[in-house]
Design an enzyme around this catalytic site. Structure first.
Site, PDB file in Angstrom:
ATOM      1  N   GLN A 339       0.796  -1.341   0.108  1.00  0.00           N
ATOM      2  CA  GLN A 339      -0.008   0.082   0.163  1.00  0.00           C
ATOM      3  C   GLN A 339       0.926   1.290  -0.053  1.00  0.00           C
ATOM      4  O   GLN A 339       0.829   2.285  -0.704  1.00  0.00           O
ATOM      5  CB  GLN A 339      -0.917  -0.010   1.313  1.00  0.00           C
ATOM      6  CG  GLN A 339      -1.854   0.882   1.242  1.00  0.00           C
ATOM      7  CD  GLN A 339      -3.035   0.727   0.131  1.00  0.00           C
ATOM      8  OE1 GLN A 339      -3.182  -0.289  -0.469  1.00  0.00           O
ATOM      9  NE2 GLN A 339      -3.717   1.946  -0.367  1.00  0.00           N
ATOM     10  N   GLU A 366       4.304 -25.717   6.246  1.00  0.00           N
ATOM     11  CA  GLU A 366       4.649 -26.344   7.615  1.00  0.00           C
ATOM     12  C   GLU A 366       3.572 -26.298   8.630  1.00  0.00           C
ATOM     13  O   GLU A 366       3.785 -26.056   9.756  1.00  0.00           O
ATOM     14  CB  GLU A 366       6.064 -25.614   8.083  1.00  0.00           C
ATOM     15  CG  GLU A 366       7.151 -25.468   7.255  1.00  0.00           C
ATOM     16  CD  GLU A 366       7.771 -26.719   6.762  1.00  0.00           C
ATOM     17  OE1 GLU A 366       7.754 -27.659   7.751  1.00  0.00           O
ATOM     18  OE2 GLU A 366       8.598 -26.767   5.812  1.00  0.00           O
TER      19      GLU A 366
END
Length: 387
Positions: A339, A366
């Protein structure tokens, strides 16, 4: 439990930070763009002795998970893929160290520690990602060995690995289940096929591939740990203790995104003033820094607990919190960084695009963050924790 970096750990931090900036940062964009395995970065890590870092001194390491987290964070700050090279080497090392026989350790660990061998871990299947107990790949007893059949997906590092640790349901000769074990499948084993590399959104420098096992014959010495699942539980504990390392990758992403954001806004002007002078921008940066530092403290504390010998049910929820919170923060910080970059943030010409994509990957791999939340909730409610 508190932590404080030792002098050795500060030296590791300074060394890795300098090497990352001087030798790794310039390669990061190309590694991501080309999705090509960075052999030069592997050799760099090998030359620095980084692969031994979290393991006992007998393998040249420091015996410190916190030291490993520091290294992964600093490399990940400039190049996720270079940090990833450490992780894919450490997971099979940790599993064999935790659950292997003396003969298995002697055969595989020195080579892994020195970077002369490479390994991989294959857990995920198309119908069972987070649900390890639901795997269908099986190893059936046959005389003095096993016959392995099934398939895996998303096996990172598999095209380069000298061996792959494969999770499989162990069956007796009559086909009755005995539990789940990890099996060491060596490169080039007849019946092992490594499929096409995935074209991934992030983590593009380390290939992930499907695997196919068509009556792969394995000796009994290929089984990790005792038959019936006990060996698998030991290996799962090793993976559980590695979660702070995964979390450290997320901290590296977040800090790197902050670094790039500061440089960007400090060198741009709008409406007659520097972008960094706008209160809204300053507050965004402040929030990004606060979140990242809080996550870092959680990761370092969890690694310190592991170094102090904490394990099992006590470590599991802390490791899950570290992985989940750190990767969520990395995604939040990377999103804010995009942004701040404005239109440049969605351009592949700017590095922040890469940090955004890699951050999303860490929320998933994971053990997804939903699974991490299950582990935390199970601990709070006194239920059996999930892997």
């Amino acid at each position: 439990m508190t932590y404080e970096l030792s002098e050795d750990q500060r030296q590791i931090q300074e060394l890795v930070r300098r090497v990352a900036r001087e030798k790794v940062a310039a390669r990061a964009a190309q590694i991501d763009r080309d999705a090509a395995y960075p052999h030069d970065m592997f050799e760099l890590l090998k030359g620095l002795g980084m692969f031994t870092l979290p393991f006992p001194e007998e393998y040249g390491g420091t015996g410190s998970l916190l030291s490993a987290c520091i290294a992964v964070e600093e490399f990940g700050r400039v190049c996720y893929n270079t940090a990833y090279l450490l992780v894919v080497q450490w997971v099979p090392f940790g599993a064999i160290l935790a659950g292997g026989t003396a003969e298995q350790k002697q055969r595989w660990l020195p080579g892994l520690a020195q970077g002369e061998l490479r390994g991989a871990l294959a857990l995920t299947e198309s119908q069972s990602g987070s649900d390890v107990s639901g795997i269908k790949t099986h190893a059936r007893k046959d005389g003095d060995g096993y016959v392995l059949n099934g398939s895996k997906i998303w096996c990172s590092n598999s095209p380069l690995a000298d061996f792959i640790l494969v999770a499989a349901k162990t069956l007796d000769e009559a086909g009755q289940p005995l539990g789940i074990n990890l099996f060491i499948v060596e490169k080039g084993s007849p019946g092992l096929t490594i499929g096409k590399e995935e074209d991934k959104m992030g983590a593009r420098g380390v290939p992930s591939c499907p695997l196919f096992f068509d009556s792969v014959r394995l000796p009994e010495s290929a089984r990790l740990g005792t038959e019936g699942g006990a060996g698998f539980k030991v290996a799962m504990e090793a993976l559980n203790s590695s979660r702070p390392i995964i979390a450290a990758r997320a901290i590296g992403i977040a800090q790197g995104a902050i670094d790039h954001s500061i440089e960007f806004v400090a060198n741009r002007t709008a409406f007659g003033q520097k972008i960094s002078d706008f209160q809204g921008v300053r507050w965004m940066l402040a929030d990004m820094a606060m979140k990242t530092e809080a996550a870092r403290q959680l990761v370092y504390r969890t690694a310190t607990m592991a170094d102090a010998g904490v394990s099992g049910k006590t470590l599991a929820p802390m490791a899950a919190m570290a992985k989940c919170h750190a990767s969520d923060v990395a995604m939040q910080v990377a999103t804010d960084a995009v942004q701040l970059f404005g239109a440049a943030g969605i351009s592949a010409e700017y590095p922040i695009n890469r940090y955004f994509r890699d951050a999303k990957v860490v929320q998933i791999i994971e053990g997804t963050n939903q699974i991490q939340r299950n582990i935390i909730a199970d601990s709070l409610l006194g239920r059996v924790a999930r892997s």
